[in-house]
Design a protein around this motif. Structure first.
Motif, short mmCIF file in Angstrom:
data_model
loop_
_atom_site.label_atom_id
_atom_site.label_comp_id
_atom_site.label_asym_id
_atom_site.label_seq_id
_atom_site.Cartn_x
_atom_site.Cartn_y
_atom_site.Cartn_z
N GLU B 24 1.55 -3.82 -7.34
CA GLU B 24 2.68 -3.43 -6.33
C GLU B 24 3.91 -2.37 -7.03
OE1 GLU B 24 4.49 -6.52 -5.00
OE2 GLU B 24 5.41 -5.42 -3.82
N ASN B 51 1.39 8.61 -0.84
CA ASN B 51 1.02 8.37 0.90
C ASN B 51 -0.07 7.47 1.24
OD1 ASN B 51 3.75 8.24 1.69
ND2 ASN B 51 3.84 9.81 1.36
N LYS B 52 -0.78 6.47 0.32
CA LYS B 52 -2.20 5.89 0.77
C LYS B 52 -3.28 6.70 0.76
CE LYS B 52 -0.79 4.38 4.70
NZ LYS B 52 -1.03 3.51 6.40
N SER B 68 -5.26 1.08 -0.67
CA SER B 68 -3.43 1.14 -0.65
C SER B 68 -3.26 0.64 1.02
CB SER B 68 -3.48 3.31 -0.85
OG SER B 68 -2.38 2.70 -0.44
N ASP B 70 -0.73 0.31 1.71
CA ASP B 70 0.76 0.85 2.32
C ASP B 70 1.44 1.11 0.64
OD1 ASP B 70 1.93 -2.19 2.17
OD2 ASP B 70 2.37 -0.73 0.79
N LYS B 71 2.07 2.32 0.84
CA LYS B 71 2.57 3.07 -0.75
C LYS B 71 3.02 2.60 -1.55
CE LYS B 71 6.88 5.27 0.94
NZ LYS B 71 7.84 6.66 0.55
#
Lengths: 116, 118
Positions: B24, B51-52, B68, B70-71
């Motif tokens: 993260e 961006n994912k 992924s 979220d980004k």
């Protein structure tokens, strides 16, 4: 295509003497160049970066590097080694690699030992 | 307030097991990476997400699957672990995925996850 070569896998210096870690690169496009340091059992930390501004770049902890396009080099130096400088150092190059792609390449690392 | 955090820091497991490493970043970066560092300290990129979306997928066995959600997150799942998977895995992030004079592609690394397969 691009590549980066760290010319020495291990450099040993005495405390208080100069440090020179050598890095040569090849790139078809204008590169950005970085030096990272990794202390034992730690992650990598950025020391300094060159991104087409001044060719002499100053970083943290007294390190600096000079981008020499004619020699395709980006050697890392420090006037006086400290015991805490003992670590692994990585030279990194990034550049456009064509067809809308970018490439990031790590050198194989140079282990710096500092002798008291 | 760690910038890039990965868990677990150490992972010891048997051959054949499935395991995950989570990453993260709280830097608001668009791009995240997984690197593998072998016993000789050589760093090899495995995956990169922007961006994912997957943008780099090096020659890595398909036992390795990044995800992924979220980004800010990029997790690494490994199926059927083998002895050769033993290494330190580093997560990293950068503001964007493109070189340039801004230096926005500076990598910020996590502290690493040491995987030992017995």
């Amino acid at each position: 295509a691009q590549s980066v070569t760290q010319l020495d896998s291990h450099v040993s210096v005495s405390e208080g003497t100069p440090v020179l870690l050598r890095c040569n690169y090849s790139s078809s496009y204008s590169p950005s160049l970085f030096w990272y340091v990794q202390h034992p059992n730690k992650g990598l930390q950025l020391l300094l970066k060159y991104t087409s501004a001044a060719t002499l770049v100053k970083g943290i902890n007294g390190f600096e590097a000079e981008f020499k396009k004619s020699e395709t080099s980006f050697h890392l130096t420090k006037p006086s080694a400290h015991m805490s400088d003992a670590a692994e150092y990585f030279c990194v190059v990034t550049s456009y690699s064509g067809a809308g792609s970018y490439q990031l390449t790590f050198g194989k690392g140079t282990k710096l030992s500092v002798i008291p | 307030d760690t910038a890039v955090s990965q868990t677990p820091k150490y992972l010891v497991t048997q051959m054949g097991n499935d395991k995950s490493i989570k990453c993260e970043q709280n830097l608001g970066h668009d791009t995240m990476y997984w690197y593998k560092q072998d016993s000789k300290k050589f760093l090899k990129i495995m995956f990169s997400y922007n961006n994912k979306e997957l943008i780099i997928n090096e020659t890595v066995p398909n036992r390795f699957s990044p995800k992924s959600p979220d980004k800010a997150h990029l997790n690494l799942h490994i199926n059927s672990l083998e002895l050769g998977d033993s290494a330190v895995y580093f997560c990293a992030s950068s503001q964007v995925w493109s070189p340039g004079s801004s230096g926005a592609n500076v990598l910020t690394f996590g502290a690493g996850s040491r995987l030992t397969v017995l």
